[in-house]
Design an enzyme around this catalytic site. Sequence first.
Site, PDB file in Angstrom:
ATOM      1  N   GLY A 211       0.871  -1.280  -0.106  1.00 41.13           N
ATOM      2  CA  GLY A 211       0.101  -0.183  -0.118  1.00 41.13           C
ATOM      3  C   GLY A 211       0.828   1.209   0.085  1.00 41.13           C
ATOM      4  O   GLY A 211       0.482   2.251  -0.805  1.00 41.13           O
TER       5      GLY A 211
ATOM      6  N   HIS B 173     -15.669  10.666  12.701  1.00 39.48           N
ATOM      7  CA  HIS B 173     -14.376  10.410  12.575  1.00 39.48           C
ATOM      8  C   HIS B 173     -13.496  11.422  11.897  1.00 39.48           C
ATOM      9  O   HIS B 173     -13.238  11.524  10.691  1.00 39.48           O
ATOM     10  CB  HIS B 173     -14.522   9.104  11.703  1.00 39.48           C
TER      11      HIS B 173
ATOM     12  N   GLU C 261     -10.498  11.552  12.025  1.00 40.34           N
ATOM     13  CA  GLU C 261      -8.997  11.102  11.530  1.00 40.34           C
ATOM     14  C   GLU C 261      -9.191  10.815  10.064  1.00 40.34           C
ATOM     15  O   GLU C 261      -8.154  10.680   9.255  1.00 40.34           O
ATOM     16  CB  GLU C 261      -9.022   9.778  12.368  1.00 40.34           C
TER      17      GLU C 261
ATOM     18  N   LYS D 172      22.326  -9.550  -8.701  1.00 33.88           N
ATOM     19  CA  LYS D 172      21.732 -10.985  -8.713  1.00 33.88           C
ATOM     20  C   LYS D 172      20.269 -10.897  -9.064  1.00 33.88           C
ATOM     21  O   LYS D 172      19.792 -11.636  -9.828  1.00 33.88           O
ATOM     22  CB  LYS D 172      21.702 -11.477  -7.231  1.00 33.88           C
TER      23      LYS D 172
ATOM     24  N   CYS E 284     -16.406   9.081  18.252  1.00 35.14           N
ATOM     25  CA  CYS E 284     -17.532   8.096  17.901  1.00 35.14           C
ATOM     26  C   CYS E 284     -17.816   7.362  19.376  1.00 35.14           C
ATOM     27  O   CYS E 284     -18.514   7.911  20.101  1.00 35.14           O
ATOM     28  CB  CYS E 284     -17.076   7.102  16.953  1.00 35.14           C
TER      29      CYS E 284
HETATM   30  N1  GLN Z   1     -20.841   1.261  18.295  1.00 36.35           N
HETATM   31  C1  GLN Z   1     -21.099   2.846  18.271  1.00 36.35           C
HETATM   32  C2  GLN Z   1     -22.333   2.981  17.319  1.00 36.35           C
HETATM   33  O1  GLN Z   1     -22.762   2.203  16.435  1.00 36.35           O
HETATM   34  C3  GLN Z   1     -19.814   3.551  17.857  1.00 36.35           C
HETATM   35  C4  GLN Z   1     -19.569   3.226  16.467  1.00 36.35           C
HETATM   36  C5  GLN Z   1     -17.958   3.658  16.105  1.00 36.35           C
HETATM   37  O2  GLN Z   1     -17.255   4.041  16.981  1.00 36.35           O
HETATM   38  N2  GLN Z   1     -17.456   3.632  15.019  1.00 36.35           N
HETATM   39  O3  GLN Z   1     -22.804   3.840  17.106  1.00 36.35           O
END
Ligand code: GLN
Length: 552
Positions: free
Chosen positions: A21, A521, A523, A227, A395
Amino acid sequence: MVIPPKFIFVTGGVMSGLGKGIVTSSTAKLLQLCGLKVSCIKIDPYLNYDAGTMNPLTHGEVFVTEDGGECDMDVGNYERFLDVNLTIDHNITTGRIYSNVIKSEREGKYLGQCVQIIPHITDEIKNQLREIPVKENLDILVVECGGTVGDIESLPFLEALRQMKLEDEYSDTFFIHVTLAPVLDTVGDQKTKPTQHSVQELRRIGIQPDLLAVRCKTQLTKDTIRKISLFANISPESVMSCHDVSSIYSVPEILYEQGIAKVILKKLNLSFVLDDISNWKKISKTYVSYKDHIKIAIIGKYVNLKDSYVSVYQALLHAGAKLGTEIEIDWVDSEKFEVKSGDVNDYGSFGNNLNSLYSYDGILVPGGFGGRGSEGIINASNYARANNIPYLGICFGFQLAIIAFARYVCKLSDANTTEINEKTTNPVIVYMPEQKHIKNLGGTMRLGLHEIDLSSDSNAFEIYKSSSIERRHRHRYEFNQNFKELLEKHGMRFTGSSDNKKRIEILEIPNHIFYFGIQYHGEFHSRPGNPEPSFEHFIRASIKNKISKKDI
Ligand code: GLN
């Protein structure tokens, strides 16, 4: 001049985990730096339709694209290296290919024919690969074929790539094979036999690689290159040493110095030159020399495989690099904080294990699912709050921080998420109403990009310098706003919302050094040279925390 789209195929030999990757992303980056319009695609030869239902502990992180695709984590590397946003079509799986072919068969599209791997499956693979450069107006598509040559699963894909080489002009395809030159401690020299065998295996199915990217501990010696060149039937200039470097962002540089772009451009008959990668070097050098150093604990349940949280890890590095600070990460299994007995005070159970968290400059809780280890995370997020340690909850980390606050500050002792305890009398986190009637688990979460409104006069607004942002999501549960007033009365603020305030996206605690929870998220948005702001501010606060601890 209009250039017909060209394809670079990256295959893997010897064993998995060689960093195909990163070779794919780095090659694409160099071609992008030439001024070409380049993108990448990942082929995953497993039968799953997508990566969404796979365990992160065995397969690594599920990367989410803007359009809500649940993809292989390599798609995240492509986005980070190329600084582009990709779509779900950039991850092809056997499951997707077969389901398309079977759908066509049911629709009668192959009427009268016996539907077979060759030509129907291979045609479908070729069609999907050829569609992308046309749709996205690309000059080059770099295709990474997952798995290792010799695997039964990847055979139809390699066969399709072989056919593309045959059908397209000589100068339209280029094959890179990634192998390994191991060194045995007792002998000490670089061994070429695994590479020789792997190239033979590839040739057996009709593919002669144009270039070898050879993973090794230290730079390949001249003798090793000679090689390999002789036995693999590849010129020495096309044998690249992919020796260990301290940062993945240095890989484009080491390939550039060995002339990879020249070799590829020549074979693809492209009159582009790459003689300056200084813009990239400006970014990559921030990952190798640092002024300072901090220690962050990532507390979660999938900590035994670092790849489970690769985007979170990279986002922390991006923030650290921008601030000249090396980030040392300890991956901490939350189960160790599930104190069964011992000191219980107003802030919950701070057993000895929890006190070990005091030595960290910051605590991060990433996403997760299900009950195992969750009580430990709740305790840890509570500890961070009560001890003024910078906290970023993502999350699940956002949801569990709310539970900790409800239990230990608002005194709702059985506060919980219905994901863990359906019968709780204080369900502060609940199933989203839209999810109630969903039966299938694959691809049905609240996924992809959603707009988030930020309150003015909040930390969130300070961080993002904007009243609205767009971020990617992957969840089924959400904050139950029936508890909003109570939590606010006790000092938690909800400063980001989406879908016309229907959904809470951000929590923060004023008067805390940094206590920030995000339902989205962040990130997946972070890039080398341009960290996601909540990560950057978390690292800023962690640096501040380290300095203030020193002063005591
Ligand atoms: N389990 C939690 C939900 O479904 C958080 C999901 C996660 O952290 N991606 O809402």
